[in-house]
Design a protein around this motif. Sequence first.
Motif, PDB file in Angstrom:
ATOM      1  N   ASP A  65       0.837  -1.206   0.000  1.00  0.00           N
ATOM      2  CA  ASP A  65       0.000   0.000   0.000  1.00  0.00           C
ATOM      3  C   ASP A  65       0.874   1.259   0.000  1.00  0.00           C
ATOM      4  O   ASP A  65       0.601   2.210  -0.742  1.00  0.00           O
ATOM      5  CB  ASP A  65      -0.930   0.017   1.213  1.00  0.00           C
ATOM      6  N   SER A  66       1.911   1.252   0.818  1.00  0.00           N
ATOM      7  CA  SER A  66       2.819   2.391   0.891  1.00  0.00           C
ATOM      8  C   SER A  66       3.520   2.622  -0.446  1.00  0.00           C
ATOM      9  O   SER A  66       3.640   3.760  -0.914  1.00  0.00           O
ATOM     10  CB  SER A  66       3.847   2.157   2.002  1.00  0.00           C
ATOM     11  N   PHE A  67       3.971   1.553  -1.072  1.00  0.00           N
ATOM     12  CA  PHE A  67       4.623   1.635  -2.378  1.00  0.00           C
ATOM     13  C   PHE A  67       3.708   2.357  -3.371  1.00  0.00           C
ATOM     14  O   PHE A  67       4.126   3.300  -4.050  1.00  0.00           O
ATOM     15  CB  PHE A  67       4.942   0.221  -2.877  1.00  0.00           C
ATOM     16  N   TRP A  68       2.453   1.920  -3.436  1.00  0.00           N
ATOM     17  CA  TRP A  68       1.526   2.495  -4.414  1.00  0.00           C
ATOM     18  C   TRP A  68       1.119   3.922  -4.056  1.00  0.00           C
ATOM     19  O   TRP A  68       0.833   4.735  -4.937  1.00  0.00           O
ATOM     20  CB  TRP A  68       0.316   1.584  -4.599  1.00  0.00           C
ATOM     21  N   GLN A  69       1.108   4.255  -2.771  1.00  0.00           N
ATOM     22  CA  GLN A  69       0.842   5.638  -2.380  1.00  0.00           C
ATOM     23  C   GLN A  69       1.964   6.549  -2.863  1.00  0.00           C
ATOM     24  O   GLN A  69       1.716   7.663  -3.339  1.00  0.00           O
ATOM     25  CB  GLN A  69       0.667   5.732  -0.863  1.00  0.00           C
ATOM     26  N   VAL A  70       3.205   6.065  -2.759  1.00  0.00           N
ATOM     27  CA  VAL A  70       4.349   6.844  -3.245  1.00  0.00           C
ATOM     28  C   VAL A  70       4.249   7.009  -4.760  1.00  0.00           C
ATOM     29  O   VAL A  70       4.487   8.106  -5.279  1.00  0.00           O
ATOM     30  CB  VAL A  70       5.692   6.199  -2.828  1.00  0.00           C
ATOM     31  N   VAL A  71       3.902   5.950  -5.469  1.00  0.00           N
ATOM     32  CA  VAL A  71       3.740   6.049  -6.922  1.00  0.00           C
ATOM     33  C   VAL A  71       2.707   7.127  -7.260  1.00  0.00           C
ATOM     34  O   VAL A  71       2.952   7.988  -8.111  1.00  0.00           O
ATOM     35  CB  VAL A  71       3.331   4.684  -7.536  1.00  0.00           C
ATOM     36  N   GLU A  72       1.575   7.105  -6.578  1.00  0.00           N
ATOM     37  CA  GLU A  72       0.537   8.106  -6.850  1.00  0.00           C
ATOM     38  C   GLU A  72       1.036   9.516  -6.565  1.00  0.00           C
ATOM     39  O   GLU A  72       0.816  10.438  -7.357  1.00  0.00           O
ATOM     40  CB  GLU A  72      -0.718   7.829  -6.035  1.00  0.00           C
ATOM     41  N   GLU A  73       1.711   9.698  -5.445  1.00  0.00           N
ATOM     42  CA  GLU A  73       2.251  11.023  -5.108  1.00  0.00           C
ATOM     43  C   GLU A  73       3.222  11.502  -6.180  1.00  0.00           C
ATOM     44  O   GLU A  73       3.220  12.682  -6.537  1.00  0.00           O
ATOM     45  CB  GLU A  73       2.947  10.990  -3.749  1.00  0.00           C
ATOM     46  N   CYS A  74       4.034  10.605  -6.705  1.00  0.00           N
ATOM     47  CA  CYS A  74       4.978  10.974  -7.763  1.00  0.00           C
ATOM     48  C   CYS A  74       4.244  11.379  -9.034  1.00  0.00           C
ATOM     49  O   CYS A  74       4.657  12.330  -9.715  1.00  0.00           O
ATOM     50  CB  CYS A  74       5.940   9.818  -8.048  1.00  0.00           C
ATOM     51  N   LEU A  75       3.185  10.669  -9.362  1.00  0.00           N
ATOM     52  CA  LEU A  75       2.405  11.028 -10.546  1.00  0.00           C
ATOM     53  C   LEU A  75       1.829  12.434 -10.423  1.00  0.00           C
ATOM     54  O   LEU A  75       1.821  13.201 -11.388  1.00  0.00           O
ATOM     55  CB  LEU A  75       1.287  10.008 -10.778  1.00  0.00           C
ATOM     56  N   VAL A  76       1.364  12.769  -9.240  1.00  0.00           N
ATOM     57  CA  VAL A  76       0.778  14.090  -9.003  1.00  0.00           C
ATOM     58  C   VAL A  76       1.873  15.154  -8.936  1.00  0.00           C
ATOM     59  O   VAL A  76       1.800  16.191  -9.604  1.00  0.00           O
ATOM     60  CB  VAL A  76      -0.070  14.081  -7.710  1.00  0.00           C
ATOM     61  N   GLU A  77       2.895  14.890  -8.156  1.00  0.00           N
ATOM     62  CA  GLU A  77       3.942  15.888  -7.872  1.00  0.00           C
ATOM     63  C   GLU A  77       4.853  16.150  -9.076  1.00  0.00           C
ATOM     64  O   GLU A  77       5.155  17.301  -9.377  1.00  0.00           O
ATOM     65  CB  GLU A  77       4.784  15.407  -6.689  1.00  0.00           C
ATOM     66  N   PHE A  78       5.305  15.103  -9.727  1.00  0.00           N
ATOM     67  CA  PHE A  78       6.334  15.258 -10.754  1.00  0.00           C
ATOM     68  C   PHE A  78       5.797  15.202 -12.184  1.00  0.00           C
ATOM     69  O   PHE A  78       6.434  15.686 -13.104  1.00  0.00           O
ATOM     70  CB  PHE A  78       7.429  14.201 -10.577  1.00  0.00           C
ATOM     71  N   HIS A  79       4.628  14.615 -12.364  1.00  0.00           N
ATOM     72  CA  HIS A  79       4.068  14.495 -13.707  1.00  0.00           C
ATOM     73  C   HIS A  79       2.783  15.299 -13.870  1.00  0.00           C
ATOM     74  O   HIS A  79       2.142  15.240 -14.921  1.00  0.00           O
ATOM     75  CB  HIS A  79       3.829  13.018 -14.050  1.00  0.00           C
ATOM     76  N   GLN A  80       2.404  16.019 -12.817  1.00  0.00           N
ATOM     77  CA  GLN A  80       1.252  16.918 -12.820  1.00  0.00           C
ATOM     78  C   GLN A  80      -0.049  16.256 -13.266  1.00  0.00           C
ATOM     79  O   GLN A  80      -0.908  16.891 -13.876  1.00  0.00           O
ATOM     80  CB  GLN A  80       1.520  18.163 -13.678  1.00  0.00           C
ATOM     81  N   LEU A  81      -0.208  14.975 -12.935  1.00  0.00           N
ATOM     82  CA  LEU A  81      -1.486  14.317 -13.208  1.00  0.00           C
ATOM     83  C   LEU A  81      -2.487  14.740 -12.144  1.00  0.00           C
ATOM     84  O   LEU A  81      -2.137  14.839 -10.960  1.00  0.00           O
ATOM     85  CB  LEU A  81      -1.330  12.793 -13.160  1.00  0.00           C
TER      86      LEU A  81
END
Length: 87
Positions: free
Chosen positions: A8-24
Amino acid sequence: MIGQLEKDSFWQVVEECLVEFHQLPRPDADAQRNDLRAHIESPPTGMSSDVFYHSEPFDVACDIAGRHLDLRRFRKRYDAILNRHGW
């Protein structure tokens, strides 16, 4: 074997990266993350998805977004995301 909390933590980090660095937008990031997670968590018979979790969440987010970024440029911000999710 990797536990559910770690996954769960792994996928939360992935989501945060998508929002933070890829502006999704968060809903899009959430949907794309969930699609890949469902695929990873349904490996062929006799295979384990655990090896996938050795990947760097930042790189997984880049793969999802189709745009590979240089982690060195974002290291401090990425480390802050990791810390928020117990890494």
